[in-house]
Motif scaffolding. Sequence first.
Motif, PDB file in Angstrom:
ATOM      1  N   SER A   9     -21.718  -0.838   4.476  1.00 20.59           N
ATOM      2  CA  SER A   9     -22.765  -1.747   4.946  1.00 20.59           C
ATOM      3  C   SER A   9     -22.829  -2.961   4.035  1.00 20.59           C
ATOM      4  CB  SER A   9     -24.126  -1.035   4.979  1.00 20.59           C
ATOM      5  OG  SER A   9     -24.486  -0.576   3.689  1.00 20.59           O
ATOM      6  N   GLY A  10     -23.404  -4.043   4.559  1.00 13.14           N
ATOM      7  CA  GLY A  10     -23.540  -5.254   3.774  1.00 13.14           C
ATOM      8  C   GLY A  10     -24.261  -6.323   4.564  1.00 13.14           C
ATOM      9  N   ALA A  11     -24.554  -7.442   3.928  1.00 22.15           N
ATOM     10  CA  ALA A  11     -25.222  -8.567   4.568  1.00 22.15           C
ATOM     11  C   ALA A  11     -24.178  -9.485   5.183  1.00 22.15           C
ATOM     12  CB  ALA A  11     -26.063  -9.336   3.551  1.00 22.15           C
ATOM     13  N   GLY A  12     -24.111  -9.508   6.514  1.00 22.56           N
ATOM     14  CA  GLY A  12     -23.165 -10.373   7.207  1.00 22.56           C
ATOM     15  C   GLY A  12     -21.767  -9.828   7.307  1.00 22.56           C
ATOM     16  N   ARG A  13     -21.409  -8.885   6.445  1.00 19.73           N
ATOM     17  CA  ARG A  13     -20.056  -8.329   6.468  1.00 19.73           C
ATOM     18  C   ARG A  13     -20.084  -6.949   5.835  1.00 19.73           C
ATOM     19  NH1 ARG A  13     -15.481 -11.454   3.240  1.00 19.73           N
ATOM     20  NH2 ARG A  13     -15.841 -12.982   4.913  1.00 19.73           N
ATOM     21  N   ALA A  14     -19.274  -6.051   6.372  1.00 17.23           N
ATOM     22  CA  ALA A  14     -19.171  -4.706   5.807  1.00 17.23           C
ATOM     23  C   ALA A  14     -17.742  -4.220   5.966  1.00 17.23           C
ATOM     24  CB  ALA A  14     -20.137  -3.747   6.498  1.00 17.23           C
ATOM     25  N   GLY A  15     -17.301  -3.389   5.034  1.00 16.74           N
ATOM     26  CA  GLY A  15     -15.957  -2.842   5.097  1.00 16.74           C
ATOM     27  C   GLY A  15     -15.941  -1.392   4.652  1.00 16.74           C
ATOM     28  N   ALA A  16     -14.905  -0.668   5.064  1.00 17.58           N
ATOM     29  CA  ALA A  16     -14.746   0.726   4.665  1.00 17.58           C
ATOM     30  C   ALA A  16     -13.279   1.097   4.778  1.00 17.58           C
ATOM     31  CB  ALA A  16     -15.600   1.652   5.526  1.00 17.58           C
ATOM     32  N   VAL A  17     -12.848   2.064   3.967  1.00 15.19           N
ATOM     33  CA  VAL A  17     -11.470   2.547   3.958  1.00 15.19           C
ATOM     34  C   VAL A  17     -11.433   3.965   4.523  1.00 15.19           C
ATOM     35  CG1 VAL A  17      -9.448   3.087   2.555  1.00 15.19           C
ATOM     36  CG2 VAL A  17     -10.883   1.130   1.955  1.00 15.19           C
ATOM     37  N   ALA A  18     -10.757   4.136   5.651  1.00 14.96           N
ATOM     38  CA  ALA A  18     -10.606   5.459   6.256  1.00 14.96           C
ATOM     39  C   ALA A  18      -9.359   6.134   5.706  1.00 14.96           C
ATOM     40  CB  ALA A  18     -10.511   5.338   7.769  1.00 14.96           C
ATOM     41  N   THR A  19      -9.370   7.456   5.699  1.00 11.93           N
ATOM     42  CA  THR A  19      -8.255   8.244   5.174  1.00 11.93           C
ATOM     43  C   THR A  19      -7.891   9.343   6.164  1.00 11.93           C
ATOM     44  OG1 THR A  19      -9.022   7.848   2.918  1.00 11.93           O
ATOM     45  CG2 THR A  19      -7.460   9.639   3.226  1.00 11.93           C
ATOM     46  N   LEU A  20      -6.600   9.623   6.283  1.00 14.33           N
ATOM     47  CA  LEU A  20      -6.116  10.674   7.166  1.00 14.33           C
ATOM     48  C   LEU A  20      -4.913  11.350   6.545  1.00 14.33           C
ATOM     49  CD1 LEU A  20      -5.648  10.665  10.968  1.00 14.33           C
ATOM     50  CD2 LEU A  20      -3.622  10.999   9.550  1.00 14.33           C
ATOM     51  N   LEU A  21      -4.842  12.659   6.660  1.00 15.24           N
ATOM     52  CA  LEU A  21      -3.711  13.424   6.143  1.00 15.24           C
ATOM     53  C   LEU A  21      -2.879  13.935   7.311  1.00 15.24           C
ATOM     54  CD1 LEU A  21      -3.728  16.034   3.308  1.00 15.24           C
ATOM     55  CD2 LEU A  21      -2.727  16.618   5.521  1.00 15.24           C
ATOM     56  N   GLN A  22      -1.564  13.685   7.267  1.00 13.23           N
ATOM     57  CA  GLN A  22      -0.662  14.178   8.305  1.00 13.23           C
ATOM     58  C   GLN A  22       0.547  14.858   7.655  1.00 13.23           C
ATOM     59  OE1 GLN A  22      -0.050  15.608  10.995  1.00 13.23           O
ATOM     60  NE2 GLN A  22      -0.255  13.954  12.512  1.00 13.23           N
ATOM     61  N   ARG A  23       0.943  15.995   8.230  1.00 14.32           N
ATOM     62  CA  ARG A  23       2.097  16.747   7.737  1.00 14.32           C
ATOM     63  C   ARG A  23       3.280  16.536   8.686  1.00 14.32           C
ATOM     64  NH1 ARG A  23       2.443  22.330   5.454  1.00 14.32           N
ATOM     65  NH2 ARG A  23       0.188  22.443   5.753  1.00 14.32           N
ATOM     66  N   TYR A  24       4.488  16.400   8.132  1.00 10.26           N
ATOM     67  CA  TYR A  24       5.690  16.166   8.916  1.00 10.26           C
ATOM     68  C   TYR A  24       6.760  17.183   8.520  1.00 10.26           C
ATOM     69  CZ  TYR A  24       3.320  11.632   9.039  1.00 10.26           C
ATOM     70  OH  TYR A  24       2.384  10.636   9.160  1.00 10.26           O
ATOM     71  N   GLN A  25       7.491  17.681   9.507  1.00  3.63           N
ATOM     72  CA  GLN A  25       8.609  18.578   9.235  1.00  3.63           C
ATOM     73  C   GLN A  25       9.811  17.755   8.769  1.00  3.63           C
ATOM     74  OE1 GLN A  25       8.299  21.939   9.285  1.00  3.63           O
ATOM     75  NE2 GLN A  25       6.138  21.494   9.736  1.00  3.63           N
ATOM     76  N   ASN A  26      10.405  18.155   7.654  1.00  2.00           N
ATOM     77  CA  ASN A  26      11.520  17.391   7.083  1.00  2.00           C
ATOM     78  C   ASN A  26      12.727  17.331   8.013  1.00  2.00           C
ATOM     79  OD1 ASN A  26       9.980  16.905   4.844  1.00  2.00           O
ATOM     80  ND2 ASN A  26      10.974  18.421   3.548  1.00  2.00           N
ATOM     81  N   VAL A  27      12.983  18.417   8.763  1.00  2.00           N
ATOM     82  CA  VAL A  27      14.130  18.417   9.681  1.00  2.00           C
ATOM     83  C   VAL A  27      13.950  17.352  10.752  1.00  2.00           C
ATOM     84  CG1 VAL A  27      15.358  19.742  11.429  1.00  2.00           C
ATOM     85  CG2 VAL A  27      14.709  20.835   9.276  1.00  2.00           C
ATOM     86  N   ALA A  28      12.734  17.254  11.314  1.00  2.00           N
ATOM     87  CA  ALA A  28      12.471  16.249  12.343  1.00  2.00           C
ATOM     88  C   ALA A  28      12.598  14.840  11.780  1.00  2.00           C
ATOM     89  CB  ALA A  28      11.086  16.465  12.940  1.00  2.00           C
ATOM     90  N   MET A  29      12.107  14.632  10.551  1.00  2.00           N
ATOM     91  CA  MET A  29      12.215  13.307   9.935  1.00  2.00           C
ATOM     92  C   MET A  29      13.670  12.946   9.659  1.00  2.00           C
ATOM     93  SD  MET A  29       8.953  12.625   7.461  1.00  2.00           S
ATOM     94  CE  MET A  29       9.312  13.869   6.224  1.00  2.00           C
TER      95      MET A  29
END
Length: 211
Positions: free
Chosen positions: A135-155
């Motif tokens: 939140s803020g006056a006239g402007r607000a910002g935030a940093v979202a985070t997400l965790l994703q797992r990947y199979q090495n064979v597919a990559m």
Amino acid sequence: MSKRPIRTLTVAVATVLAGLGWTALPTGAHATGADGYEYGGLVRLTGSATDEVGELVSELVAVAGSCVPKKHVTTIYEPTARVYYGLLDSIYVWQDLAEAETIGCANPVKIRVQMFDQPLNGADLPATGAPAEGSGAGRAGAVATLLQRYQNVAMATGLSFHQLTTVVTATQSDGKTATAWCGKRTWTYLATLAGPSIVGSTPTEVSKCGA
């Protein structure tokens, strides 16, 4: 409107992972923890476009004594990821900064940012990140985070295609007139052992919430 420079985003990765039920992962350049994951550094979407700004023109009629913004502006920046390599699978801890701004009024602004990642293999369920708020006056910002797992064979075989989306919900009010607007931006990418490589992306779309 000039675009702000890309920012390097940092968060307490161990705290984020603990909140998602994961044990802490190492953050040294080549450290290997007891969980078997090796930290591979901070990466960006290879070949991605620049940060995107979306604008929504206000159509409200001002109430006497209120301040209705001329525009609602949403900026969604390029996501970054901290990469952790394992023997069979690897983990990206995605982060994305978004900002909401009112033009013409410095009313209190609140923002909610959330990330989603959908594997495009037709089998795996999407990953949902925890929402971040600011939140803020006239402007607000935030940093979202997400965790994703990947199979090495597919990559390794070029089969790990995903669609990453950042969604923004913002509100502003001067105590008499309140407005809400929503925005989103999507990237289609290929997860590889060398990091994510972009396939395509959409510009930031801003609209009335529910429209």
